[in-house]
Write a protein that holds these residues in place. Structure first.
Motif, PDB file in Angstrom:
ATOM      1  N   THR A  33     -31.698  19.379  -3.415  1.00  0.00           N
ATOM      2  CA  THR A  33     -30.240  19.475  -3.502  1.00  0.00           C
ATOM      3  C   THR A  33     -29.670  20.031  -2.207  1.00  0.00           C
ATOM      4  N   VAL A  34     -28.409  19.686  -1.960  1.00  0.00           N
ATOM      5  CA  VAL A  34     -27.654  20.267  -0.841  1.00  0.00           C
ATOM      6  C   VAL A  34     -26.396  20.868  -1.438  1.00  0.00           C
ATOM      7  N   GLU A  35     -26.199  22.189  -1.236  1.00  0.00           N
ATOM      8  CA  GLU A  35     -25.031  22.827  -1.841  1.00  0.00           C
ATOM      9  C   GLU A  35     -24.156  23.497  -0.801  1.00  0.00           C
ATOM     10  N   VAL A  36     -22.835  23.322  -0.974  1.00  0.00           N
ATOM     11  CA  VAL A  36     -21.875  23.972  -0.086  1.00  0.00           C
ATOM     12  C   VAL A  36     -21.565  25.343  -0.669  1.00  0.00           C
ATOM     13  N   VAL A  37     -21.855  26.393   0.081  1.00  0.00           N
ATOM     14  CA  VAL A  37     -21.562  27.746  -0.393  1.00  0.00           C
ATOM     15  C   VAL A  37     -20.146  28.115  -0.007  1.00  0.00           C
ATOM     16  N   ASP A  38     -19.847  27.991   1.251  1.00  0.00           N
ATOM     17  CA  ASP A  38     -18.485  28.121   1.751  1.00  0.00           C
ATOM     18  C   ASP A  38     -18.390  27.205   2.959  1.00  0.00           C
ATOM     19  N   PRO A  39     -17.201  27.033   3.579  1.00  0.00           N
ATOM     20  CA  PRO A  39     -17.090  26.048   4.660  1.00  0.00           C
ATOM     21  C   PRO A  39     -18.071  26.272   5.804  1.00  0.00           C
ATOM     22  N   ALA A  40     -18.621  27.468   5.915  1.00  0.00           N
ATOM     23  CA  ALA A  40     -19.527  27.720   7.026  1.00  0.00           C
ATOM     24  C   ALA A  40     -20.956  27.992   6.572  1.00  0.00           C
ATOM     25  N   THR A  41     -21.272  27.710   5.315  1.00  0.00           N
ATOM     26  CA  THR A  41     -22.630  27.968   4.827  1.00  0.00           C
ATOM     27  C   THR A  41     -23.105  26.839   3.913  1.00  0.00           C
ATOM     28  N   VAL A  42     -24.343  26.398   4.151  1.00  0.00           N
ATOM     29  CA  VAL A  42     -24.931  25.346   3.328  1.00  0.00           C
ATOM     30  C   VAL A  42     -26.324  25.795   2.929  1.00  0.00           C
ATOM     31  N   THR A  43     -26.692  25.556   1.666  1.00  0.00           N
ATOM     32  CA  THR A  43     -28.090  25.788   1.305  1.00  0.00           C
ATOM     33  C   THR A  43     -28.739  24.461   0.951  1.00  0.00           C
ATOM     34  N   VAL A  44     -29.949  24.265   1.487  1.00  0.00           N
ATOM     35  CA  VAL A  44     -30.713  23.067   1.186  1.00  0.00           C
ATOM     36  C   VAL A  44     -31.963  23.500   0.432  1.00  0.00           C
ATOM     37  N   LYS A  49     -26.283  28.838   8.463  1.00  0.00           N
ATOM     38  CA  LYS A  49     -24.973  29.385   8.844  1.00  0.00           C
ATOM     39  C   LYS A  49     -24.430  28.453   9.923  1.00  0.00           C
ATOM     40  N   LEU A  50     -23.257  27.851   9.669  1.00  0.00           N
ATOM     41  CA  LEU A  50     -22.767  26.799  10.563  1.00  0.00           C
ATOM     42  C   LEU A  50     -21.840  27.348  11.647  1.00  0.00           C
ATOM     43  N   ARG A  51     -21.728  26.595  12.742  1.00  0.00           N
ATOM     44  CA  ARG A  51     -20.787  26.939  13.819  1.00  0.00           C
ATOM     45  C   ARG A  51     -19.371  26.846  13.285  1.00  0.00           C
ATOM     46  N   ASN A  90     -25.596  14.134  23.327  1.00  0.00           N
ATOM     47  CA  ASN A  90     -24.375  13.889  24.086  1.00  0.00           C
ATOM     48  C   ASN A  90     -23.179  13.720  23.160  1.00  0.00           C
ATOM     49  N   ILE A  91     -23.290  12.766  22.231  1.00  0.00           N
ATOM     50  CA  ILE A  91     -22.172  12.491  21.328  1.00  0.00           C
ATOM     51  C   ILE A  91     -22.391  13.144  19.967  1.00  0.00           C
ATOM     52  N   PHE A  92     -23.615  12.996  19.453  1.00  0.00           N
ATOM     53  CA  PHE A  92     -23.903  13.523  18.118  1.00  0.00           C
ATOM     54  C   PHE A  92     -24.804  14.754  18.182  1.00  0.00           C
ATOM     55  N   GLU A  93     -24.603  15.648  17.219  1.00  0.00           N
ATOM     56  CA  GLU A  93     -25.477  16.814  17.088  1.00  0.00           C
ATOM     57  C   GLU A  93     -25.913  16.954  15.630  1.00  0.00           C
ATOM     58  N   GLY A  94     -27.081  17.535  15.453  1.00  0.00           N
ATOM     59  CA  GLY A  94     -27.561  17.794  14.102  1.00  0.00           C
ATOM     60  C   GLY A  94     -27.480  19.283  13.802  1.00  0.00           C
ATOM     61  N   LEU A  95     -28.045  19.667  12.643  1.00  0.00           N
ATOM     62  CA  LEU A  95     -28.100  21.096  12.317  1.00  0.00           C
ATOM     63  C   LEU A  95     -28.931  21.805  13.382  1.00  0.00           C
ATOM     64  N   THR A  96     -30.084  21.202  13.680  1.00  0.00           N
ATOM     65  CA  THR A  96     -30.914  21.741  14.753  1.00  0.00           C
ATOM     66  C   THR A  96     -31.016  20.650  15.805  1.00  0.00           C
ATOM     67  N   LEU A 136     -25.657  22.630  15.396  1.00  0.00           N
ATOM     68  CA  LEU A 136     -24.490  22.891  14.559  1.00  0.00           C
ATOM     69  C   LEU A 136     -24.775  24.016  13.557  1.00  0.00           C
ATOM     70  N   ALA A 137     -26.052  24.270  13.290  1.00  0.00           N
ATOM     71  CA  ALA A 137     -26.397  25.464  12.521  1.00  0.00           C
ATOM     72  C   ALA A 137     -26.652  26.582  13.529  1.00  0.00           C
ATOM     73  N   GLU A 138     -25.846  27.645  13.405  1.00  0.00           N
ATOM     74  CA  GLU A 138     -25.952  28.745  14.360  1.00  0.00           C
ATOM     75  C   GLU A 138     -27.251  29.517  14.101  1.00  0.00           C
ATOM     76  N   SER A 139     -27.579  29.657  12.802  1.00  0.00           N
ATOM     77  CA  SER A 139     -28.793  30.378  12.416  1.00  0.00           C
ATOM     78  C   SER A 139     -29.166  29.942  11.009  1.00  0.00           C
ATOM     79  N   TRP A 140     -30.347  30.353  10.571  1.00  0.00           N
ATOM     80  CA  TRP A 140     -30.772  29.981   9.220  1.00  0.00           C
ATOM     81  C   TRP A 140     -31.716  31.023   8.652  1.00  0.00           C
TER      82      TRP A 140
END
Lengths: 314, 289, 493
Positions: free
Chosen positions: C133-144, C90-92, C56-62, C74-78
């Protein structure tokens, strides 16, 4: 006189300090780790350690007492572990239910008890007296939570006139709020009214037996106006004492009644806080109740001294 | 408080005659004896075993087989009320014994010594009275765990200052009396005077207070058990039965009826007994009657 | 009196129909049993938190869906690397927090780093343990990147404890939660209710409801009247007790008995005599009559289980007949173990009705074979301290509500004190297996091992007793995860 007031006040303050030490140390030995309770069964050891540090549970006992007591003096009751909001805010929110409840109950019990006591005293030994005191005898014996269950069954389940429990909040309107407090207040008030009616009757009878009342009667004053003009006024002193004590008692008595009716009041707050090991909340509420009893006692004693100078030398 | 020094055996016959002429005492006495008899009977016989769970028989109404019906586990409510009575009585009596055992010596000591002992006792009383009894009982049982034993302790502690106060007030009013002064003049020590003269003379007051505290103890035990902190299952208790009944009020209101009535009748009986005793023992009221 | 009642009923009906006729309703009052201690799901174990804020209020990657499946949030796909160690999400785009700040990859990094930091107070810190590690690739992409492959990683990221929070609001979420979900937080009247309302410009399909209130009603005595009078229109988990048949008979309401992840078990201290003996535990298993225990558990509902696994899960096997109800057999086993004179032990019961009421039935049953149990009621704080932490107990009853948690039997020093290398090996294999069919096979083996060992008394799966207005649509039937997802809820036309 001033010496007496000072003495009485200093005793009151000393009692408060001892009470605060008792409350604090008693609750410190309560088993159970609040951090574990908040994080549950899957919590890792370092997460627990981090939370304990954050909550200040690692400091020595004396330091924590001084911190807490010092805070109380400034009106700062600390931060609730579970609700993570200031304890004083929680108390204020809950008092908005408990205080009106206790006041309504007190008004009700007085409104029932004084007339019944008067009636019984004026009919002393007659059938009316017997019926009234029989009813009072019965009222004293009824546990208020059982009476509450019966009220719920009759007025909420069967007649559906009032809600069976819960509190809509004062923002839902004054009437909605009062309506939710009606049954709990009756449940609290009736057993108290029974006690008060008995005190009123015996206080009146005591006064009626005194010389000046006999004189007034002998001078031809009608019994009724003797009762109203002289006796009741003098009999009010013991009655008011009981009333003062009853207010504190009612506040504490709301604990069970609030649990029967699911009212979000101080009693429910304490109860939940005890089971959730939110010690700082328990300490705050208990201290508040204890302080109110001590203050009422001091005031009552001072009033006595004003009325009856002989007591000052006690 | 009588005008002369009298010891317990004086006028026992007269007391009994007077007592049974008092309607309040008579009614209270009969009720109390009946409840006590029920409690004693439950040790040797109850209609059913109160620990036997019979899910097929749950929440039956009133019948010849189960006069008061059965609860949500199919247990016989009459049997549970019988066994519950001894539990209520035991808790209340032991709490009174604790209160008297500690309170009376304290009160007598304070009255005999006066000075700082008296002052300390009064301050201790103030302190205990400042704690709302129920709240403190909840705290005590929350710390040491719920159970009948801790309920007894919690209720007993609050009986101590009550009895201390009654004993002290009674003793203080006796010390200036002539017969006590005479005893002191004869060289008797304070302890001996307290045992020989003070105690017998305040015994009646203590007895009256005892019945009142007994009744309050029954109510307190029921309250604690109702919030789940008193007597624990499978041992039946009246307060606990009311708690179990509450959520089932919609479907089986009779579950709440009988345990509540048991409490009311017992407390009523004890209060009547106490009132009657007071009337009989207090000569001032007797004269006016 | 009856006349009065019918007049009242008629007025109530008239009022109800007139409001319904005006327009489709967009408000809802949901009854919940427990009040949450606060509203930050990343800082507390209380199920009551997730039951308000999850989805309702919070969402996760999945996120976890109504049947327990992993769905994108919040993750559109992976994408998952071949060695199973690197997840690229790949983030929304266009998602916003309720305070107006944008959601992006930095928030994901912040959230995951915060949850696994040294000073983290996350109640499920174990979910994040595999992350290297968690790395920011670009504002809409994260690699874990994980330390080793973890079959359940995507599922773990769907827990309420793994929802994405913003650095700006993370510290104040307890009092004023700020998330990315279709509802935003409005108000919390402590002790009585929590209100949420539809969020503006939500990234996905907007909620149907404009406003929802969670009202805290802890008991049947209050819940049933609240439902009957229409004050509350839905109880996702209703404490109806013995009044349920009455509600079921009323056509205004729908009663849905679903499943939860709560395996309710008679937990047994496997290292404490005499329960360290297999024969004693088997005797207990033969004695337990699950139907009677379910009938006395406070609700009367529940699915019997024979092992520590949810019947709703596709890998479930029915093992309830491993030790069928047989008093004579049980007595014989007890005698073989050398206890023909019986056993005295304690049964510690936490506060919920399933334990306090069910425990009385269990104690009465075990008395039949000579096991005398002293019932000791404990508060949760004491239970966690004495039973869970210090393992100072013989028997206890508790519902294990974490989803898919059979792995606890492999943990060293877990409070059952169970130790079986064969079981641990199955779990190790499971950890590195990502093929679903193989995973199910391993799960089945695991269920069988602990059932045969009679580690605990397996009683029943805690039911989800959902009761709501028959005109309401979209509430969850089962409860694969602790949540009251209102995103699809609406009033029928």
């Amino acid at each position: 006189m001033i010496a007496y007031i000072l003495k009485r006040l200093s005793i009151g303050i000393a009692t408060l300090i001892v009470a605060s030490i008792v409350v604090f140390s008693v609750l410190e030995i309560v088993p159970g780790d609040p951090a574990q309770l908040m994080l549950g069964m899957n919590a890792t050891e370092d997460a627990l350690a981090a939370l304990r540090e954050q909550m200040g549970l690692n400091q020595p006992l004396v330091m924590r007492y001084l911190d807490w007591a010092g805070g109380l003096l400034r009106g700062d009751f600390g931060q609730s572990f579970t609700y993570s909001s200031p304890v004083i805010d929680l108390i204020a929110e809950r008092a908005a239910v408990s205080l009106p409840l206790a006041v309504i109950a007190l008004v009700m019990s007085t409104a029932i008890a004084i007339p019944v006591g008067l009636f019984a005293a004026s009919r002393r030994g007659k059938a009316g007296d017997a019926v009234a005191m029989g009813a009072a005898q019965f009222g004293v014996a009824v546990p208020n939570f059982w009476f509450a269950l019966i009220l719920i069954y009759v007025f909420a389940v069967w007649l559906r006139l009032v809600p069976a429990g819960g509190f809509p909040g004062w923002e839902a309107g004054l009437w909605a709020g009062v309506k939710a407090l009606l049954l709990p207040a009756i449940a609290l008030a009736l057993p108290q009214a029974a006690i008060l009616a008995r005190v009123t009757r015996s206080a009146l009878l005591e006064v009626l037996g005194e010389d000046y009342i006999r004189t007034a009667r002998a001078k031809g004053m009608p019994r009724r106006s003797v009762l109203w003009r002289h006796a009741l006024r003098n009999a009010m002193i013991p009655v008011l004492t009981i009333l003062g004590l009853q207010f504190a008692f009612l506040l504490a008595g709301t604990i069970i009644i609030e649990n029967v009716f699911y009212l979000p009041g101080l009693g429910r707050l304490v109860f939940q806080a005890i089971t959730q090991r939110d010690l700082i909340v328990v300490e705050g509420v208990v201290m508040l109740l204890v302080a109110s009893v001590i203050i009422v006692n001091v005031i009552v004693d001072l009033c006595y001294a004003l009325v009856d100078p002989r007591l000052r030398t006690r | 408080m009588t005008a002369q020094d009298h010891t317990a055996q004086d006028g026992t016959g007269a007391f009994i005659r007077l007592a049974f002429a008092n309607r309040s005492f008579l009614a209270g006495f009969v009720i109390t004896v009946l409840i006590a008899a029920m409690a004693l009977l439950s040790f040797v016989w109850t209609p059913y075993d109160v620990t036997a769970i019979e899910m097929g028989q749950r929440m039956r109404g009133l019948s010849w087989v189960h006069p008061f019906g059965t609860d949500h586990f199919g247990r016989d409510i009459l049997s549970m009320i019988m066994v519950g009575s001894r539990n209520s009585i035991a808790v209340a009596i032991v709490a009174v014994v604790i209160g008297m055992g500690l309170g009376v010596p304290l009160g007598c000591w304070a009255a005999a010594r006066g000075g700082w002992v008296d002052e300390a006792l009064m301050r201790f009383n103030d302190l205990v009275f400042a704690f709302p009894a129920l709240l403190s009982a909840i705290m005590i049982t929350a710390i040491f765990g719920p159970g009948a034993l801790n309920a007894i302790i919690a209720i007993g502690i609050f009986n101590v200052p009550v009895f201390a106060r009654v004993a002290r007030a009674g003793a203080l009013s006796l010390w200036p009396r002539e017969f006590i002064l005479a005893a002191r003049a004869a060289g008797k020590g304070k302890t001996l005077i307290t045992l020989e003269h003070i105690l017998p003379n305040i015994a009646s007051m203590l007895l009256v207070q005892g019945t009142i505290q007994f009744a309050l103890g029954i109510l307190a035990e029921a309250g604690l058990s109702y919030v789940g902190l008193g007597t624990q299952p499978p041992m039946p208790s009246w307060g606990r039965m009311l708690f179990d009944a509450q959520t089932r009020m919609m479907v089986a209101p009779h579950l709440a009826l009988f345990p509540g009535m048991a409490i009311v009748v017992t407390v009523l009986g004890l209060n009547l007994l106490g009132d009657g005793l007071r009337d009989v023992l207090d000569p001032k009221l007797r004269r006016e009657r | 009196m009856t006349m009065w009642k019918s007049v009242l009923a008629a007025t109530a009906m008239a009022l109800a129909t007139s409001t319904a006729a005006m327009a489709q309703r967009t408000d809802l009052v949901v009854g919940v049993v427990l009040e949450p201690p606060h509203l930050d799901p990343t800082a507390g174990a209380a199920a009551a938190i997730d039951e308000i804020v999850y989805a309702n209020i919070f969402e996760g990657l999945t996120r976890i869906g109504p049947s327990g499946e992993v769905q994108p949030a919040l993750a559109e796909s992976w994408e998952i690397s071949d060695d199973g160690k690197v997840y690229t999400f790949k983030l929304r785009e266009g998602a916003k927090f309720h305070d107006g700040t944008d959601f992006d990859a930095e928030d994901v990094k912040f959230t995951l780093d915060r949850a696994r930091a040294d000073d983290s107070t996350n109640a499920q810190k174990g979910l994040f343990e595999a992350i290297e590690t968690v790395e920011v690739v670009d504002p809409a992409t994260v690699t874990v990147t994980l330390e080793n492959p973890q079959g359940s990683f995507l599922y773990n990221m769907g827990w309420g404890d793994a929802v994405i929070v913003a650095p700006e609001s993370a510290e104040t979420n307890k009092e004023k939660p700020v998330g990315t979900g279709p509802f935003k937080f409005d108000n919390w009247a402590k002790g009585s209710s929590i209100t949420i309302s539809k969020a503006d410009d939500y990234w996905g399909e907007p909620a149907h409801l404009d406003k929802a209130e969670f009202r805290i009603i802890p008991d049947a005595a209050a819940a049933v009247p609240a439902l009957l009078t229409g004050d509350v229109q839905a109880f996702p988990q209703m404490p109806a007790g013995d009044a349920l048949p009455q509600i079921e008979a009323d056509s205004r309401f729908e009663v849905v008995i679903g499943a939860t992840e709560g395996e309710t078990i008679l937990s047994t201290n496997n290292k404490k005599a005499p329960f360290d003996q297999l024969k004693v535990r088997q005797a207990i298993a033969h004695t337990l009559d699950r139907e009677a225990i379910i009938a006395g558990n406070g609700s009367g509902y529940g699915t019997p289980i024979g092992s520590h696994f949810s019947p709703a899960n596709e890998a479930y096997v029915d093992l309830t007949d491993t030790y069928p109800h047989d008093i004579e057999k049980a007595k014989a086993l007890l005698a073989e173990a050398g206890f023909e004179d019986g056993i005295k032990a304690t049964l510690k019961l936490p506060p919920p009705a399933y334990a306090r009421d069910g425990g009385q039935v269990v104690a009465a049953q075990l008395r039949e074979i000579g096991i005398e149990l002293e019932i000791i009621p404990v508060e949760w704080a004491q239970w966690l301290d004495q039973v869970f932490k210090q393992k100072d107990y013989d028997l206890t009853i508790v519902s294990h509500t974490e989803p898919n948690d059979i792995g606890i039997y492999a943990r060293d020093d877990y409070y059952f004190q169970y130790d079986n290398p064969a079981f641990d090996k199955v779990m190790e294999e499971l950890e590195v297996t990502s093929d679903q069919a193989k995973r199910n096979e391993l799960y089945k083996q695991a269920q069988k091992i602990i059932a045969d060992d009679a580690v605990n008394g397996y009683l029943f799966q805690l039911p989800k007793i959902g009761v709501w207005d028959a005109k309401l649509e979209g509430l969850w039937e089962n409860s694969p995860i602790q949540a009251n997802d209102l995103t699809k809820v609406q009033w029928a036309e």
